[in-house]
Every structure is written in C-alpha cells, then in structure tokens.
Design a protein around this motif. Structure first.
Motif, PDB file in Angstrom:
ATOM      1  N   THR A 120      -1.140  10.016 -10.092  1.00 58.62           N
ATOM      2  CA  THR A 120      -0.255   9.094  -8.724  1.00 58.62           C
ATOM      3  C   THR A 120      -0.697   7.288  -9.639  1.00 58.62           C
ATOM      4  O   THR A 120       0.310   6.291  -9.932  1.00 58.62           O
ATOM      5  CB  THR A 120      -0.358   9.145  -7.978  1.00 58.62           C
ATOM      6  OG1 THR A 120      -0.171  10.650  -7.526  1.00 58.62           O
ATOM      7  CG2 THR A 120      -0.432   8.312  -6.624  1.00 58.62           C
ATOM      8  N   ALA A 121      -1.644   7.440  -9.850  1.00 60.47           N
ATOM      9  CA  ALA A 121      -2.320   5.642  -9.991  1.00 60.47           C
ATOM     10  C   ALA A 121      -1.487   4.921 -11.699  1.00 60.47           C
ATOM     11  O   ALA A 121      -1.043   4.735 -12.059  1.00 60.47           O
ATOM     12  CB  ALA A 121      -3.404   5.725  -9.868  1.00 60.47           C
ATOM     13  N   ASN A 122      -2.213   6.440 -12.424  1.00 56.04           N
ATOM     14  CA  ASN A 122      -1.090   6.381 -14.158  1.00 56.04           C
ATOM     15  C   ASN A 122       0.207   5.805 -13.798  1.00 56.04           C
ATOM     16  O   ASN A 122       0.462   5.388 -14.626  1.00 56.04           O
ATOM     17  CB  ASN A 122      -1.508   7.215 -14.311  1.00 56.04           C
ATOM     18  CG  ASN A 122      -1.939   7.371 -16.068  1.00 56.04           C
ATOM     19  OD1 ASN A 122      -2.094   5.749 -16.535  1.00 56.04           O
ATOM     20  ND2 ASN A 122      -0.582   7.914 -16.758  1.00 56.04           N
TER      21      ASN A 122
ATOM     22  N   GLN B 281      -2.980   0.450  -2.495  1.00 53.34           N
ATOM     23  CA  GLN B 281      -4.264   0.858  -1.880  1.00 53.34           C
ATOM     24  C   GLN B 281      -3.387   2.285  -1.382  1.00 53.34           C
ATOM     25  O   GLN B 281      -2.691   2.718  -1.115  1.00 53.34           O
ATOM     26  CB  GLN B 281      -4.515   0.053  -1.070  1.00 53.34           C
ATOM     27  CG  GLN B 281      -5.808   0.958  -0.659  1.00 53.34           C
ATOM     28  CD  GLN B 281      -6.587   0.380   0.717  1.00 53.34           C
ATOM     29  OE1 GLN B 281      -6.873  -1.196   0.439  1.00 53.34           O
ATOM     30  NE2 GLN B 281      -6.725   0.635   1.772  1.00 53.34           N
ATOM     31  N   MET B 282      -4.119   3.031  -2.193  1.00 52.38           N
ATOM     32  CA  MET B 282      -4.509   4.811  -1.885  1.00 52.38           C
ATOM     33  C   MET B 282      -5.543   5.248  -0.485  1.00 52.38           C
ATOM     34  O   MET B 282      -6.904   5.222  -1.216  1.00 52.38           O
ATOM     35  CB  MET B 282      -4.883   5.820  -2.761  1.00 52.38           C
ATOM     36  CG  MET B 282      -3.127   5.576  -3.555  1.00 52.38           C
ATOM     37  SD  MET B 282      -2.896   7.224  -5.326  1.00 52.38           S
ATOM     38  CE  MET B 282      -3.460   5.956  -6.401  1.00 52.38           C
ATOM     39  N   ILE B 283      -5.326   5.468   0.298  1.00 50.45           N
ATOM     40  CA  ILE B 283      -6.127   6.387   0.615  1.00 50.45           C
ATOM     41  C   ILE B 283      -7.257   7.777   0.612  1.00 50.45           C
ATOM     42  O   ILE B 283      -6.033   9.005  -0.028  1.00 50.45           O
ATOM     43  CB  ILE B 283      -6.329   6.284   2.864  1.00 50.45           C
ATOM     44  CG1 ILE B 283      -5.646   5.258   3.481  1.00 50.45           C
ATOM     45  CG2 ILE B 283      -7.247   7.301   3.270  1.00 50.45           C
ATOM     46  CD1 ILE B 283      -4.996   5.002   4.460  1.00 50.45           C
TER      47      ILE B 283
ATOM     48  N   TYR C 124      -5.547   0.571  -5.955  1.00 56.41           N
ATOM     49  CA  TYR C 124      -7.661   0.369  -5.168  1.00 56.41           C
ATOM     50  C   TYR C 124      -7.168   1.911  -4.767  1.00 56.41           C
ATOM     51  O   TYR C 124      -6.693   2.549  -3.790  1.00 56.41           O
ATOM     52  CB  TYR C 124      -7.804  -0.625  -3.875  1.00 56.41           C
ATOM     53  CG  TYR C 124      -8.244  -1.679  -4.855  1.00 56.41           C
ATOM     54  CD1 TYR C 124      -9.242  -2.552  -4.907  1.00 56.41           C
ATOM     55  CD2 TYR C 124      -6.256  -2.886  -5.261  1.00 56.41           C
ATOM     56  CE1 TYR C 124      -9.470  -3.771  -5.758  1.00 56.41           C
ATOM     57  CE2 TYR C 124      -6.999  -4.475  -5.862  1.00 56.41           C
ATOM     58  CZ  TYR C 124      -8.470  -4.673  -5.931  1.00 56.41           C
ATOM     59  OH  TYR C 124      -8.693  -5.531  -6.134  1.00 56.41           O
ATOM     60  N   TYR C 125      -8.943   2.875  -4.467  1.00 57.18           N
ATOM     61  CA  TYR C 125      -9.043   4.255  -3.408  1.00 57.18           C
ATOM     62  C   TYR C 125     -10.788   4.128  -2.408  1.00 57.18           C
ATOM     63  O   TYR C 125     -11.146   3.219  -3.007  1.00 57.18           O
ATOM     64  CB  TYR C 125      -9.789   4.211  -4.511  1.00 57.18           C
ATOM     65  CG  TYR C 125      -8.863   5.072  -6.352  1.00 57.18           C
ATOM     66  CD1 TYR C 125      -7.746   5.570  -6.527  1.00 57.18           C
ATOM     67  CD2 TYR C 125      -9.386   3.786  -6.695  1.00 57.18           C
ATOM     68  CE1 TYR C 125      -7.167   5.397  -7.545  1.00 57.18           C
ATOM     69  CE2 TYR C 125      -9.143   3.911  -8.318  1.00 57.18           C
ATOM     70  CZ  TYR C 125      -7.483   4.135  -8.563  1.00 57.18           C
ATOM     71  OH  TYR C 125      -6.978   4.633  -9.545  1.00 57.18           O
ATOM     72  N   SER C 126      -9.804   4.039  -1.453  1.00 54.70           N
ATOM     73  CA  SER C 126     -10.400   3.544   0.238  1.00 54.70           C
ATOM     74  C   SER C 126     -10.624   5.328   0.123  1.00 54.70           C
ATOM     75  O   SER C 126      -9.706   5.903   0.976  1.00 54.70           O
ATOM     76  CB  SER C 126      -9.034   3.045   0.638  1.00 54.70           C
ATOM     77  OG  SER C 126     -10.194   2.933   1.951  1.00 54.70           O
ATOM     78  N   GLY C 127     -11.926   5.456   0.413  1.00 57.79           N
ATOM     79  CA  GLY C 127     -12.111   6.392   0.814  1.00 57.79           C
ATOM     80  C   GLY C 127     -11.275   7.317   2.624  1.00 57.79           C
ATOM     81  O   GLY C 127     -11.896   6.388   3.305  1.00 57.79           O
ATOM     82  N   TYR C 128     -10.877   7.796   3.000  1.00 61.11           N
ATOM     83  CA  TYR C 128     -11.024   7.726   4.860  1.00 61.11           C
ATOM     84  C   TYR C 128     -12.183   8.116   5.979  1.00 61.11           C
ATOM     85  O   TYR C 128     -13.601   8.561   5.897  1.00 61.11           O
ATOM     86  CB  TYR C 128     -10.400   9.145   5.001  1.00 61.11           C
ATOM     87  CG  TYR C 128      -9.621   9.581   6.384  1.00 61.11           C
ATOM     88  CD1 TYR C 128      -8.608   9.190   6.993  1.00 61.11           C
ATOM     89  CD2 TYR C 128     -10.203  10.865   6.995  1.00 61.11           C
ATOM     90  CE1 TYR C 128      -8.663   9.340   7.895  1.00 61.11           C
ATOM     91  CE2 TYR C 128     -10.361  11.417   8.021  1.00 61.11           C
ATOM     92  CZ  TYR C 128      -9.422  10.506   9.140  1.00 61.11           C
ATOM     93  OH  TYR C 128      -9.507  10.468  10.149  1.00 61.11           O
TER      94      TYR C 128
ATOM     95  N   ASN D  41       0.725  -1.259   0.214  1.00 62.21           N
ATOM     96  CA  ASN D  41      -0.045   0.153   0.017  1.00 62.21           C
ATOM     97  C   ASN D  41       0.882   0.695   0.198  1.00 62.21           C
ATOM     98  O   ASN D  41       1.880   1.492   1.044  1.00 62.21           O
ATOM     99  CB  ASN D  41      -0.863  -0.560   0.989  1.00 62.21           C
ATOM    100  CG  ASN D  41      -2.457  -1.369   1.073  1.00 62.21           C
ATOM    101  OD1 ASN D  41      -2.551  -1.582   0.224  1.00 62.21           O
ATOM    102  ND2 ASN D  41      -2.615  -1.271   2.113  1.00 62.21           N
ATOM    103  N   ILE D  42       0.312   2.024  -1.020  1.00 63.18           N
ATOM    104  CA  ILE D  42       1.339   3.534  -0.892  1.00 63.18           C
ATOM    105  C   ILE D  42       1.176   4.281  -0.242  1.00 63.18           C
ATOM    106  O   ILE D  42       1.156   5.725   0.666  1.00 63.18           O
ATOM    107  CB  ILE D  42       1.813   4.150  -2.496  1.00 63.18           C
ATOM    108  CG1 ILE D  42       0.314   4.116  -2.876  1.00 63.18           C
ATOM    109  CG2 ILE D  42       2.443   3.150  -3.313  1.00 63.18           C
ATOM    110  CD1 ILE D  42       0.115   5.298  -3.934  1.00 63.18           C
ATOM    111  N   GLU D  43      -0.239   4.407   0.469  1.00 62.36           N
ATOM    112  CA  GLU D  43      -1.721   4.972   1.385  1.00 62.36           C
ATOM    113  C   GLU D  43      -1.871   6.123   0.879  1.00 62.36           C
ATOM    114  O   GLU D  43      -3.005   6.362   1.009  1.00 62.36           O
ATOM    115  CB  GLU D  43      -0.436   4.895   2.736  1.00 62.36           C
ATOM    116  CG  GLU D  43      -0.106   3.025   3.221  1.00 62.36           C
ATOM    117  CD  GLU D  43      -0.056   3.146   4.353  1.00 62.36           C
ATOM    118  OE1 GLU D  43       0.759   4.417   5.118  1.00 62.36           O
ATOM    119  OE2 GLU D  43       1.166   2.138   4.853  1.00 62.36           O
TER     120      GLU D  43
END
Length: 417
Positions: free
Chosen positions: A238-240, A222-224, A252-256, A166-168
């Motif tokens: 960043t994702a690209n 995954q990124m927060i 993956y995109y995880s809402g804070y 995870n790059i967080e």
C-alpha cells in the motif's frame, strides 16, 4: 494565558499525539519584510532534511467529530471531554509560543465538525491569518480533511508548507470494517489533486520566478498499524503504491494504541510493539533509497518482518547466493544491499577505491559496521574473510555481537550503582 485556553490546550494537544506525521523536511520558506519565523531554521519535535531538530506546536482544532471510527480516540461515541479552539485562539497561541521561543512552526489537525468543507475552511483560515496578517514564515503543516473541495485544498496549499491526508487503515477492506462511514475515495481525491497542483507549481516556478509557492514540502500520509489484520506485506505494498502514484514525501506508520473493547479491534492488552513500527520504517527506507522492491523483502512465504533483525539483513540471509561481493569491484547498487553499509558509507567506498584497494581497516574508518558486513563481503585483506556459514549461524553471530555491544554500552552506567 487564561485558564480556559490552558484547559483547551491540554485536551487538544493530548488528542493530537496520535498523529505522527509531523516531519518538517523539504520546505525552505524564507523570511521577508521582517516577518516572524523562518522555516529554514525550523510542542512536538521533528527533523528537517539536513537533520536539524524543529519544535512544532501540535494540536487539534477540535476533538468533536461526526465520525465513529473504532480506532480513534475522538470518535463520536467515545465518552471524553470535548472542546474546540477558535481560529483566533490558534493564531494567538502560535504567535505567543513563537515569541517565547517555544516553537518554530505549527502542526494543525482536527476532528470533523459538520462536514469536510466546514472544517477545512477553518484550518485554512488559521494558516492564512498567520501568513498574511502576522507575516509568519515558520513551518505550517495542515492535515487535509478527506472530502474537502478542490478550492479549499488549493488555498491550503498556498499557505501551508506541507499538507497530508491520512489514509488511516492500510486496506480498503480494513477501513470499511473499522470506519464504515468513511470512503477511501474521499481520501484519494484530495491526494490526487495535490499531486497535480504540486507538479504544475514546479513547472510554473521554472517559467516565472515570482509564481506563488504551493505546498513546498509536498504531501504525506499516515497508516494505523495493528488495528486491523493486514500483514507487513499488505502495508508496504500500500505504501509503495502511494509513493508511486501520488509522489508522497513520506508515509508514516503509527502503531495502534488500544482504546476500547470493540470486538472489531485487537484486545486492550495487544498494543503494537514499537519495534514493528521501526521495522516498517526501515523497509520504507530501503524502498525509497536503496533500490529494493517490496516483493524482495516481503513475500507470501514471509509476509511479516522479522522483529529480531532489520529487513536488509533479513533479505541478505535469505539470498546468500549473491554473496560475498568484492568491495573493491562491486557496483554501488550491490554494495548498498550489504548489511552494515549505509548510503553514505557506500558512496565513500566507491570514491575511496579509486585511489587504493580497500581493506578492513579502511572500511572501519569509512563507517562500515563490520560485525554485520564481514559475512557478506571480501576486500584487500585476509582477516575476517567469509567462511561458509549457514543463514541461522550468521544470524546467531550477529545477534550475539549486537547483544555484546549493548552490554558494553550499559556496563559503565550500571557500575555507578
């Protein structure tokens, strides 16, 4: 199951829910010699590449952690109950749940005990025991620990189907603000190593059929979203970059989720709306499968996605000069850019028009969403042919149409009451 194990499971399964990167697509590990499980056939639910639902035991090895990341519920300064599984307990739980038909695989992450290698070595031991001692052929996803050695990463790839680091936080500046103890380089190094090993393993498999498989489902991250102030444009660039440079299967995109009153974080009442996550995933899909570039969808003038409409429709409305296109003549790449036409429908259109000129009825049978597509295409019919509408008018018409469809779908349920 003992009361002690039940309590651990409740704590560590709840802590694992914040990690959303648990897709099981891309692996086809086969069952040999009467072992347990089969990845090909598939307690979180995820989906394989062909759309089948797979159940995974999703837990942390421990919620102890040496880091104090502001956005993390398991940070060392958080006053929560701490516990940890032993390697044997995770193995026994996995086998027990599989035999009861509760699960078809394992998603294992962890807080960091003493250091990266100490923790990663225990994650690897779990996977190794399952594979070698219990002949478990179900899906295994291990969260790689940033900073772990290449030797441990290599061993993990021999036993796990997918690995992820995870790059967080989307940007390095955001990470320094919210997790000053962490270094983005420690996240990049194992991702780069895995990329090289996966490529090398594919080449070896071409030459030697019995070469050991290595992380057959690839790697993900995954990124927060929303813990720091990055725009959607920053996030997607960043994702690209990670897709392009590390051959990732998924980002993956995880809402804070608000967890504290830390002044560096958004307020407790400002949870990230689920629709923002959805829009980011839709944009991700456009980049990976529809031929779009980030700068076409997100610009300095439009750094954030419109939450009212999907990103493909947003792009089309800002680029009305490219439309309408003739559905019977346009090439596939142009058809893919029409709102309301998906990958499968676009390919069906290209095949079907070889035999006859298509009209609106044909497009409806193919699966095109005419309530959106009608404003951007012409075909072999006079009905619905596009008039000169403005961007705002088309958006209003489509939103009204969507609202009408929603009301029709809920009316039968409401009438029961």
């Amino acid at each position: 199951m003992s009361e002690r194990i039940r309590e651990k499971l409740q704590i560590l399964a709840d802590a694992a829910k914040y990690d959303v990167s648990c897709s099981s697509s891309g692996s086809n590990r086969k069952n040999h010699n009467k072992g347990l499980g089969d990845t090909g056939n598939g307690i979180c639910h995820t989906y394989t590449e062909d759309g089948r639902c797979v159940s995974l035991l999703k837990i942390l090895l421990t919620n102890f952690c040496i880091y104090d990341c502001a956005y993390c519920v398991t940070r060392k300064s958080n006053d929560i109950k701490r516990t940890a599984f032993t390697v044997e307990e995770v193995v026994d739980l996995t086998i027990s749940f599989y035999r009861r038909n509760y699960i078809e695989g394992l998603f294992l992450s962890s807080g960091i005990f003493k250091n990266a290698d100490y923790t990663m070595e225990r994650l690897v031991r779990v996977a190794k025991k399952l594979r070698t001692e219990h002949k478990f052929n179900g899906y295994i996803h291990l969260k790689s620990i940033p900073g772990a050695s290449d030797e441990l990463m290599h061993e993990a790839g021999l036993y796990a189907d997918r690995l992820s680091v995870n790059i967080e936080i989307p940007t390095e500046q955001g990470l320094k603000l919210l997790a000053p103890d962490k270094d983005r380089k420690d996240m990049i190094q194992p991702m780069n190593y895995l990329k090289e090993e996966i490529i090398q393993n594919r080449e070896e498999k071409k030459l030697f059929k019995k070469a050991p498989i290595f992380a057959p489902a690839g790697q993900s991250t995954q990124m927060i979203i929303g813990a720091s102030k990055e725009s959607d444009k920053d996030i997607m660039f960043t994702a690209n970059n990670f897709y392009r440079n590390f051959n990732l299967k998924r980002v993956y995109y995880s809402g804070y989720v608000p967890i504290s009153n830390d002044s560096r974080l958004p307020g407790l009442s400002s949870a990230v709306p689920t629709i923002r996550e959805n829009r980011l995933y839709q944009t991700d899909w456009l980049l990976r499968f529809y031929g779009f570039k980030v700068q076409e969808i997100l610009t300095n003038e439009h750094p954030n996605l419109d939450l009212d409409i999907d990103p493909k429709l947003g792009w089309a409305l800002r680029n009305l000069q490219h439309f309408p296109i003739d559905i019977n003549k346009a090439d596939l790449q142009l058809i893919l850019r029409v709102p309301g036409i998906g990958l499968q429908s676009a390919n069906r259109i290209v095949e079907a028009r070889k035999f006859q000129r298509l009209n609106w009825e044909h497009l409806k049978k193919i699966g095109v969403a005419l309530n959106r597509a009608r404003y951007f295409i012409t075909c072999n019919s006079s009905q619905f042919e596009r008039k000169t509408y403005s961007e705002s008018q088309i958006k209003q018409f489509i939103l009204a149409s969507s609202q009408s469809k929603y009301l029709k779908s809920v009316t039968p349920q409401l009438s029961l009451f």
